[in-house]
Design an enzyme around this catalytic site. Structure first.
Site, short mmCIF file in Angstrom:
data_model
loop_
_atom_site.label_atom_id
_atom_site.label_comp_id
_atom_site.label_asym_id
_atom_site.label_seq_id
_atom_site.Cartn_x
_atom_site.Cartn_y
_atom_site.Cartn_z
N SER A 293 37.31 36.46 46.87
CA SER A 293 36.90 37.79 47.33
C SER A 293 37.66 38.91 46.61
CB SER A 293 37.09 37.86 48.85
OG SER A 293 36.52 39.01 49.40
N ASP A 304 37.33 41.86 32.73
CA ASP A 304 36.20 42.57 32.12
C ASP A 304 36.65 43.72 31.23
OD1 ASP A 304 34.37 40.89 33.23
OD2 ASP A 304 33.65 42.28 34.76
N LYS A 318 33.50 33.83 45.67
CA LYS A 318 32.93 34.56 46.82
C LYS A 318 32.60 35.98 46.38
CE LYS A 318 33.80 36.08 51.57
NZ LYS A 318 33.69 37.53 51.37
#
Length: 553
Positions: A293, A304, A318
């Site tokens: 999460s 990223d 998740k």
């Protein structure tokens, strides 16, 4: 780069538009009617059960079972929270409760203190690890469950509670005043060497970002110019805290995560809003299969933007967002309302709960449907299966004897015995279990039950099971017995064969008696393969640069 496109103009004939409008209205009415009809049936059934069922029923319990069974059809994160469980839910989301500040559990023979948290009433009053809890106030709790004892220790802040414990042969009583307990999101931070800072982030409750910020500032003031952020075993939590933590390392105005759901009010793009603490410090993030999460948002966003090297094992996967919605009578529902997407555009949700099979099992996103995305530097990353680390670390597997010594409480009991024989030890970084003390541990085990099945024994047992059905079994039976005899002889030497592993486990457990949770974490960092690999990256800027740059492999 994100490009904006003009929305195309679409012309729909008036007749078709009216038809679509009527159809949508009718569909909505049909759905509302179906909901009302089924609620009425459910309420009627409860009333009739209360009137006609042969035994008395508890309507609250029965309805709660029905609600939970309904929600189980959706996903594991959509939950009903009745009024009586609201305090526990608040503790999970905020990390706060009122009590004595101690983890309790059963280690055989009753409930005991497993960890008094530093600076809170239990530790301040002098309660120790392995103290058996006999009474809370005047109530005998020796036969009560762990959850019952835990509830009795909790209560309104600034109220008194007396705890009677058994310590070795002594019975002791402690008077404590309950306080508001706020569990630390950062249970430990420190320098691993002259230049390398380390921050353990265990949770994402309220103030998680402030704790990481304070730790980072303190480490930089101490001379740390490179950092390891440890998100292993972090189950996640508050999304806004994840955004703030990413903002410590990423410039203002950058997208961190986007939530997209069925309703417009849950669709939102979260961006960094502050000036970062340090957008240049070399950074390695540790993750594993229990990082989930919010932990995956932090790790994924930093990956990223090519801001950090990720080391460890693939994360949980998740990518679902929950919203807490108030219900009548002070109940609440935690409902999955959206999926989140990190800066590259990928959603890391690994299980498709919408495609659950008839037997109730669920399916993971198949590799053939995973899509490729690009990081800021053009590296390829995939969606649909958690966050993949840039450098994988094999999972540490312990020998059966180590597992048995821990689960059988022999390591725990020896550490307690050691603590009462030794008033002090050196700091967590330098303390080691001596050869003399290891021999004492071996003697401590004499007469104690710690039987276990080795991998070789299991293989031989499986072989014997299959061969016993064959006609030649009697011919080779004596050979199998000889193999089993050799395996048993080898088993007697396992305490020596796995000495290094067992000593490491003993070391960490003993350190916990003197330095509590913080000491255990620090002790576990040394000889940790993931930490060592992270340090090797931080000591080699060229290696970091190559890892964070797109290249043909």
């Amino acid at each position: 780069m994100i490009q904006k496109f003009k929305k195309p103009v679409i012309f729909i004939p008036v007749t078709l538009a009216l038809f679509l409008g009527v159809f949508a209205f009718q569909f909505k009415n049909d759905k509302l009617f179906a909901i009302a009809k089924n609620i009425d049936i459910f309420a009627t059934l409860i009333r009739e059960l209360d009137s006609y069922y042969v035994d008395e029923i508890n309507p609250d319990e029965l309805v709660t079972v029905g609600i939970n069974a309904m929600l189980e059809e959706l996903d594991p994160y959509t939950e009903f929270i009745p009024e009586e469980e609201s305090d526990d839910f608040r503790m999970l989301t905020t990390g706060e409760y009122a009590g004595v500040g101690a983890l309790i559990g059963n280690r055989g023979g009753g409930n005991m203190i497993l960890m008094p948290y530093t600076g809170f009433p239990a530790q301040n009053a002098g309660l120790k690890i392995a103290d058996f809890i006999l009474k809370i106030d005047s109530l005998d709790v020796s036969k009560k469950s762990t959850s019952e004892v835990s509830e009795l220790l909790k209560g309104p802040a600034n109220t008194s509670v007396k705890v009677t414990v058994k310590r070795n042969l002594d019975t002791l009583q402690f008077s404590l005043v309950r306080k508001k307990i706020s569990l630390k999101n950062v249970p430990f931070y420190g320098k691993l060497d002259d230049k390398t800072g380390y921050i353990k982030l265990a949770d994402f409750t309220t103030n998680a970002s402030s704790e990481v910020r304070n730790a980072l500032v303190a480490l930089k003031a101490q001379g740390a110019d490179r950092l390891i952020l440890d998100l292993r075993d972090n189950p996640g939590g508050l999304l806004n805290e994840a955004v703030e933590i990413v903002n410590l390392f990423i410039p203002k105005g950058r997208e961190v995560v986007k939530t997209i759901g069925k309703l417009q009010n849950v669709n939102y793009t979260y961006k960094t809003t502050k000036t970062p603490i340090d957008k240049e410090i070399p950074l390695v993030v540790l993750i594993n299969e229990r990082s989930a999460s919010a932990a995956e948002i932090v790790a994924g966003a930093l990956q990223d933007y090519d801001r950090a090297v990720l080391v460890g094992r693939k994360s949980f996967g998740k990518g679902l967002v929950q919203t807490t919605i108030p219900l009548t009578y002070n109940a609440q529902a935690k409902i999955t309302t959206a999926k989140y997407y990190i800066p590259s555009g990928r959603c890391i949700q690994a299980i498709d709960y919408a495609q659950s099979r008839e037997n109730g099992s669920v399916t993971t996103v198949p590799d053939s449907l995973r899509k490729a995305f690009k990081t800021a530097n053009g590296r390829t990353v995939l969606d649909g299966a958690g966050i993949e680390p840039d450098e994988k670390v094999a999972e540490v597997s312990y020998a059966p004897i180590s597992y048995t010594l821990v689960t059988g409480n022999h390591v725990f009991d020896f550490a307690t015995d050691f603590f009462y024989r030794n008033k002090t030890i050196s700091n967590p970084k330098s303390f080691e279990v001596s050869d003399q003390e290891y021999e004492a541990f071996k003697k401590f085990l004499i007469g104690k039950d710690y039987d276990y099945t080795t991998y070789t024994e299991k293989s031989v047992q499986d072989l014997e099971k299959y061969v016993s059905k064959e006609p030649y079994y009697e011919e080779i039976k004596s050979q199998l017995e000889a193999i089993k005899s050799k395996v048993n002889h080898s088993k007697e030497n396992d305490l020596d064969t796995h000495k290094k592993e067992v000593r490491k486990i003993l070391r960490e457990e003993i350190i916990s008696r003197y330095y509590f949770q913080e000491g255990m974490i620090e002790a576990g960092l040394y000889d940790d393969p993931a930490v060592e690999l992270a340090k090797s990256y931080l000591n080699n800027p060229v290696k970091i640069s190559k890892t964070l740059t797109a290249s043909v492999k």
